[in-house]
Design an enzyme around this catalytic site. Structure first.
Site, PDB file in Angstrom:
ATOM      1  N   TYR A  56      -9.586   0.189  -5.955  1.00 54.75           N
ATOM      2  CA  TYR A  56      -8.782  -0.871  -6.585  1.00 54.75           C
ATOM      3  C   TYR A  56      -7.775  -1.445  -5.607  1.00 54.75           C
ATOM      4  CZ  TYR A  56      -4.783  -2.867  -9.043  1.00 54.75           C
ATOM      5  OH  TYR A  56      -3.740  -3.678  -9.404  1.00 54.75           O
TER       6      TYR A  56
ATOM      7  N   LYS B  51      -7.391  -5.224  -3.793  1.00 56.81           N
ATOM      8  CA  LYS B  51      -6.199  -6.075  -3.985  1.00 56.81           C
ATOM      9  C   LYS B  51      -5.586  -6.409  -2.619  1.00 56.81           C
ATOM     10  CE  LYS B  51      -4.471  -7.343  -7.222  1.00 56.81           C
ATOM     11  NZ  LYS B  51      -4.669  -8.538  -8.092  1.00 56.81           N
TER      12      LYS B  51
ATOM     13  N   THR C  78      -0.109  -6.195  -6.260  1.00 57.95           N
ATOM     14  CA  THR C  78       0.438  -4.903  -6.665  1.00 57.95           C
ATOM     15  C   THR C  78       1.138  -4.203  -5.507  1.00 57.95           C
ATOM     16  OG1 THR C  78      -0.255  -2.682  -7.337  1.00 57.95           O
ATOM     17  CG2 THR C  78      -1.891  -3.984  -6.201  1.00 57.95           C
ATOM     18  N   ASP C  79       2.082  -3.341  -5.844  1.00 57.01           N
ATOM     19  CA  ASP C  79       2.736  -2.530  -4.801  1.00 57.01           C
ATOM     20  C   ASP C  79       1.776  -1.506  -4.199  1.00 57.01           C
ATOM     21  OD1 ASP C  79       2.566  -0.801  -6.987  1.00 57.01           O
ATOM     22  OD2 ASP C  79       4.698  -0.301  -7.042  1.00 57.01           O
ATOM     23  N   GLU C  80       0.642  -1.263  -4.861  1.00 52.58           N
ATOM     24  CA  GLU C  80      -0.291  -0.240  -4.359  1.00 52.58           C
ATOM     25  C   GLU C  80      -0.923  -0.623  -3.033  1.00 52.58           C
ATOM     26  OE1 GLU C  80      -3.092   1.339  -7.083  1.00 52.58           O
ATOM     27  OE2 GLU C  80      -1.670   1.371  -8.736  1.00 52.58           O
TER      28      GLU C  80
HETATM   29  P1  NAD Z   1      -5.871  -6.203 -17.234  1.00 58.59           P
HETATM   30  O1  NAD Z   1      -7.004  -5.326 -16.801  1.00 58.59           O
HETATM   31  O2  NAD Z   1      -5.139  -5.868 -18.478  1.00 58.59           O
HETATM   32  O3  NAD Z   1      -6.406  -7.696 -17.399  1.00 58.59           O
HETATM   33  C1  NAD Z   1      -7.275  -8.285 -16.481  1.00 58.59           C
HETATM   34  C2  NAD Z   1      -7.832  -9.559 -17.102  1.00 58.59           C
HETATM   35  O4  NAD Z   1      -8.690 -10.187 -16.126  1.00 58.59           O
HETATM   36  C3  NAD Z   1      -8.687  -9.316 -18.346  1.00 58.59           C
HETATM   37  O5  NAD Z   1      -8.364 -10.258 -19.343  1.00 58.59           O
HETATM   38  C4  NAD Z   1     -10.118  -9.514 -17.859  1.00 58.59           C
HETATM   39  O6  NAD Z   1     -11.000  -9.968 -18.872  1.00 58.59           O
HETATM   40  C5  NAD Z   1      -9.917 -10.561 -16.773  1.00 58.59           C
HETATM   41  N1  NAD Z   1     -10.984 -10.554 -15.775  1.00 58.59           N
HETATM   42  C6  NAD Z   1     -11.507  -9.467 -15.132  1.00 58.59           C
HETATM   43  N2  NAD Z   1     -12.493  -9.858 -14.307  1.00 58.59           N
HETATM   44  C7  NAD Z   1     -12.580 -11.221 -14.393  1.00 58.59           C
HETATM   45  C8  NAD Z   1     -13.387 -12.202 -13.767  1.00 58.59           C
HETATM   46  N3  NAD Z   1     -14.327 -11.862 -12.872  1.00 58.59           N
HETATM   47  N4  NAD Z   1     -13.204 -13.496 -14.089  1.00 58.59           N
HETATM   48  C9  NAD Z   1     -12.251 -13.841 -15.008  1.00 58.59           C
HETATM   49  N5  NAD Z   1     -11.471 -12.960 -15.652  1.00 58.59           N
HETATM   50  C10 NAD Z   1     -11.621 -11.656 -15.341  1.00 58.59           C
HETATM   51  O7  NAD Z   1      -4.908  -6.296 -15.977  1.00 58.59           O
HETATM   52  P2  NAD Z   1      -3.309  -6.389 -15.920  1.00 58.59           P
HETATM   53  O8  NAD Z   1      -2.742  -5.040 -15.965  1.00 58.59           O
HETATM   54  O9  NAD Z   1      -2.858  -7.436 -16.872  1.00 58.59           O
HETATM   55  O10 NAD Z   1      -3.135  -6.921 -14.410  1.00 58.59           O
HETATM   56  C11 NAD Z   1      -3.107  -8.316 -14.147  1.00 58.59           C
HETATM   57  C12 NAD Z   1      -2.870  -8.535 -12.672  1.00 58.59           C
HETATM   58  O11 NAD Z   1      -1.628  -7.943 -12.296  1.00 58.59           O
HETATM   59  C13 NAD Z   1      -3.911  -7.898 -11.757  1.00 58.59           C
HETATM   60  O12 NAD Z   1      -4.137  -8.769 -10.679  1.00 58.59           O
HETATM   61  C14 NAD Z   1      -3.267  -6.609 -11.279  1.00 58.59           C
HETATM   62  O13 NAD Z   1      -3.761  -6.229 -10.015  1.00 58.59           O
HETATM   63  C15 NAD Z   1      -1.821  -7.049 -11.209  1.00 58.59           C
HETATM   64  N6  NAD Z   1      -0.802  -5.993 -11.380  1.00 58.59           N
HETATM   65  C16 NAD Z   1      -0.827  -5.160 -12.471  1.00 58.59           C
HETATM   66  C17 NAD Z   1       0.189  -4.230 -12.660  1.00 58.59           C
HETATM   67  C18 NAD Z   1       0.217  -3.321 -13.866  1.00 58.59           C
HETATM   68  O14 NAD Z   1       1.095  -2.448 -13.948  1.00 58.59           O
HETATM   69  N7  NAD Z   1      -0.661  -3.480 -14.851  1.00 58.59           N
HETATM   70  C19 NAD Z   1       1.219  -4.138 -11.715  1.00 58.59           C
HETATM   71  C20 NAD Z   1       1.200  -4.986 -10.588  1.00 58.59           C
HETATM   72  C21 NAD Z   1       0.188  -5.918 -10.451  1.00 58.59           C
HETATM   73  O1  DAU Z   2       1.712   0.017  -9.262  1.00 62.78           O
HETATM   74  C1  DAU Z   2       1.070  -1.050  -9.885  1.00 62.78           C
HETATM   75  C2  DAU Z   2      -0.225  -0.579 -10.505  1.00 62.78           C
HETATM   76  O2  DAU Z   2       0.129   0.159 -11.667  1.00 62.78           O
HETATM   77  C3  DAU Z   2      -1.160  -1.718 -10.851  1.00 62.78           C
HETATM   78  O3  DAU Z   2      -1.574  -2.346  -9.671  1.00 62.78           O
HETATM   79  C4  DAU Z   2      -2.385  -1.215 -11.616  1.00 62.78           C
HETATM   80  O4  DAU Z   2      -3.177  -2.312 -12.040  1.00 62.78           O
HETATM   81  C5  DAU Z   2      -1.899  -0.449 -12.835  1.00 62.78           C
HETATM   82  O5  DAU Z   2      -3.002   0.102 -13.536  1.00 62.78           O
HETATM   83  C6  DAU Z   2      -0.950   0.672 -12.416  1.00 62.78           C
HETATM   84  O6  DAU Z   2      -1.662   1.674 -11.621  1.00 62.78           O
HETATM   85  P1  DAU Z   2      -1.436   3.238 -11.849  1.00 62.78           P
HETATM   86  O7  DAU Z   2      -2.641   3.936 -11.371  1.00 62.78           O
HETATM   87  O8  DAU Z   2      -0.099   3.654 -11.345  1.00 62.78           O
HETATM   88  O9  DAU Z   2      -1.333   3.237 -13.480  1.00 62.78           O
HETATM   89  P2  DAU Z   2      -1.942   4.194 -14.615  1.00 62.78           P
HETATM   90  O10 DAU Z   2      -1.386   3.693 -15.902  1.00 62.78           O
HETATM   91  O11 DAU Z   2      -3.408   4.359 -14.504  1.00 62.78           O
HETATM   92  O12 DAU Z   2      -1.255   5.594 -14.278  1.00 62.78           O
HETATM   93  C7  DAU Z   2       0.135   5.739 -14.121  1.00 62.78           C
HETATM   94  C8  DAU Z   2       0.406   7.185 -13.667  1.00 62.78           C
HETATM   95  O13 DAU Z   2       0.097   8.079 -14.750  1.00 62.78           O
HETATM   96  C9  DAU Z   2      -0.456   7.634 -12.506  1.00 62.78           C
HETATM   97  O14 DAU Z   2       0.319   8.500 -11.687  1.00 62.78           O
HETATM   98  C10 DAU Z   2      -1.596   8.404 -13.158  1.00 62.78           C
HETATM   99  C11 DAU Z   2      -0.934   9.021 -14.365  1.00 62.78           C
HETATM  100  N1  DAU Z   2      -1.763   9.237 -15.578  1.00 62.78           N
HETATM  101  C12 DAU Z   2      -2.555   8.231 -16.021  1.00 62.78           C
HETATM  102  C13 DAU Z   2      -3.275   8.381 -17.177  1.00 62.78           C
HETATM  103  C14 DAU Z   2      -4.177   7.278 -17.694  1.00 62.78           C
HETATM  104  C15 DAU Z   2      -1.642  10.452 -16.279  1.00 62.78           C
HETATM  105  O15 DAU Z   2      -0.904  11.372 -15.868  1.00 62.78           O
HETATM  106  N2  DAU Z   2      -2.347  10.591 -17.433  1.00 62.78           N
HETATM  107  C16 DAU Z   2      -3.168   9.614 -17.919  1.00 62.78           C
HETATM  108  O16 DAU Z   2      -3.785   9.823 -18.988  1.00 62.78           O
END
Ligand code: NAD
Ligand code: DAU
Length: 331
Positions: A147, A151, A120-122
Site C-alpha cells: 500500500y 502511494k 499518506t504519512d506512510e
Molecule cells: P477508502 O478505502 O475508504 O475509500 C477509497 C475510495 O476510492 C472508495 O470509495 C473506492 O470505491 C474508491 N476507489 C478505489 N479504487 C478506485 C478506482 N480504481 N477508481 C475509482 N474509485 C476507486 O479510503 P480512505 O480511507 O477514504 O482514503 C482516501 C485517501 O486518503 C486515499 O488516497 C488514502 O491513501 C488517503 N489517506 C487515508 C488516510 C486514512 O487514515 N484513512 C490517511 C492519510 C491518507
Molecule cells: O497513516 C495513514 C494511514 O492510516 C492511511 O494511509 C491508511 O489508508 C489507513 O488505513 C491507516 O493505515 P494503518 O495501517 O495505520 O490503519 P489501520 O486502521 O489498518 O490500523 C491502525 C493500527 O491498528 C495499526 O497499527 C494496526 C492496528 N490494528 C488494526 C486492526 C484492523 C489492530 O491492532 N487491530 C486491528 O483489528
C-alpha cells in the site's frame, strides 16, 4: 467552481463531499468512484441533490478525460487504502494507486486543470517508539508495505508531472484519520462494531504501535486550505499532534462503551507492521494558518462511537465478511 472528487464514496472522500457542499454553496460537485467494496453510495445519500455520482475507474482514460476537461479542480482521494489487504493481494493497489494516478495526471496535463493529490504519512516509513523525531516535508521516502509503496510512487509521479510538464498540483500527506463513514475493516470502527456485537476488541501484537490520530474533518479543512492557498508543486504534511499507541486507543474505546478497559485480546501481528507515525505540522500551521478544531480525542471518539451506534444499517451488511477475512488470517 466545478470540483471533481475521486473516491468521494469512500471514508475521507465522502466527508470531503459533505464539507464541500456545506461550505461552498456555489460549487458544482462531481464524484468519480469505482464503488469497490470500500465505496458506498449510501455515504452520499443526503447530498444527492448537490452531487453527481459517476461510477467509473480512475484508471480508465475514456471515463476520466471528459470529467477532468469539465472541471476547475480535481481532488484525488480514490485509492486502495488498507495495508492488510495489500499484503494479501497487491495487484489492485498497483493498478489503482499508480496507473489511476498516472491517468488523472495525464488528463489534468491535457486540460490544464488544478490538481490536489491526497497521500499518506506512510510514504516516510516508520519511526522508533522512543525517537523524539517526527516526519517533516524533508523526510526521505521509505515505504514499507505494498500500500504505502504504491502511494509513494503516486506522489513521485505528481512531483515529476509538476517539474516536467508544469502541472499545477499540490500534495498532502496526512496521518491516521477517524470519524464517521470509515470502513469497518479499519482499526477504530472494527473495534467499535465488535463491541456492539459483543466481541472483544483485537489488538495486533503487543499493541505498542503508535498512530497520530486526526479527525477526518480537520484533514479536510486542511485540504481545502492547501487547494486555496498552497504553493504549486509543494507538499504539506497534515497532522493534529494526536499520537497514541493502539493499546491506549482500545482501552479508551472499551471505557467509552461501558466495558472493562482491559477486556481485549491480542491477535497475530501484521507482517512488517510500522512502529510509529508522527507528523510535524509546522509548515501547514505557519505558512497557511491552519489549526485543527477537534483537539479532544476522547470527545471525537465519543461522537464516532455514537455515529456507528446510530448508523448500523450503513455498516452491518459488511461486518460478517470482514470478520471472516480477519479470522482466516488469525486476526
Ligand atoms: P477508502 O478505502 O475508504 O475509500 C477509497 C475510495 O476510492 C472508495 O470509495 C473506492 O470505491 C474508491 N476507489 C478505489 N479504487 C478506485 C478506482 N480504481 N477508481 C475509482 N474509485 C476507486 O479510503 P480512505 O480511507 O477514504 O482514503 C482516501 C485517501 O486518503 C486515499 O488516497 C488514502 O491513501 C488517503 N489517506 C487515508 C488516510 C486514512 O487514515 N484513512 C490517511 C492519510 C491518507
Ligand atoms: O497513516 C495513514 C494511514 O492510516 C492511511 O494511509 C491508511 O489508508 C489507513 O488505513 C491507516 O493505515 P494503518 O495501517 O495505520 O490503519 P489501520 O486502521 O489498518 O490500523 C491502525 C493500527 O491498528 C495499526 O497499527 C494496526 C492496528 N490494528 C488494526 C486492526 C484492523 C489492530 O491492532 N487491530 C486491528 O483489528
Amino acid at each position: 467552481m466545478r470540483v471533481l472528487i475521486t473516491g468521494g464514496a469512500g471514508f475521507i472522500g465522502a466527508n470531503f463531499v459533505h464539507q464541500t457542499v456545506a461550505d461552498y454553496p456555489d460549487a458544482r460537485v462531481t464524484v468519480l468512484d469505482k464503488l469497490t467494496y470500500a465505496g458506498n453510495p449510501a455515504s452520499l445519500a443526503d447530498v444527492t441533490d448537490r452531487v453527481a455520482l459517476v461510477e467509473g475507474d480512475i484508471a480508465d482514460a475514456d471515463v476520466v478525460d471528459p470529467l477532468v476537461r469539465d472541471s476547475d479542480v480535481v481532488v484525488h482521494f480514490a485509492a486502495e487504502s488498507h495495508n492488510d489487504n495489500s499484503l494479501n493481494d497487491p495487484s489492485p493497489f498497483v493498478t489503482t494507486n499508480l496507473i489511476g494516478t498516472f491517468t488523472l495526471l495525464e488528463a489534468v496535463r491535457r486540460h490544464g486543470v488544478r490538481y490536489h493529490h491526497i497521500s499518506t504519512d506512510e510514504v516516510y516509513g516508520d519511526l522508533e517508539l522512543d525517537d523524539p523525531a517526527k516526519f517533516t516535508e524533508q523526510t526521505p521516502y521509505n515505504p514499507s508495505s505494498p500500500y504505502s509503496s504504491t502511494k509513494a510512487g503516486s506522489d513521485l509521479l505528481v512531483r515529476a508531472w509538476v517539474r516536467s510538464f508544469g502541472v499545477e498540483a499540490t500534495i498532502s500527506n496526512c496521518s491516521n484519520n477517524y470519524g464517521p463513514y470509515q470502513h469497518i475493516e479499519k482499526f477504530i470502527p472494527r473495534q467499535i462494531t465488535n463491541l456492539i456485537d459483543g466481541v472483544r476488541p483485537k489488538l495486533y501484537g503487543a499493541g505498542q504501535n503508535v498512530r497520530d490520530w486526526i479527525h477526518v474533518r480537520d484533514h479536510n479543512t486542511a485540504v481545502w486550505r492547501i487547494i486555496e492557498q498552497g504553493r504549486t508543486g509543494e507538499t504539506y504534511l497534515i497532522g493534529a499532534d494526536g499520537e497514541k499507541n493502539n493499546k491506549e486507543v482500545v482501552e479508551l474505546i472499551l471505557e467509552l462503551m461501558g466495558h472493562d478497559p482491559h477486556d481485549y485480546e491480542h491477535v497475530a501481528d501484521r507482517p512488517g507492521h510500522d512502529l510509529r507515525y508522527a507528523i510535524d505540522n509546522t509548515r501547514l500551521r505557519e505558512e497557511l494558518g491552519w489549526e485543527p478544531q477537534f483537539k479532544d480525542f476522547r470527545s471525537g471518539l465519543e461522537d464516532t462511537i455514537a455515529w456507528y451506534r446510530d448508523n448500523e444499517s450503513w455498516w452491518r451488511p459488511q461486518k460478517a465478511a470482514v470478520e471472516a477475512k480477519y479470522a482466516a488470517q488469525g486476526q
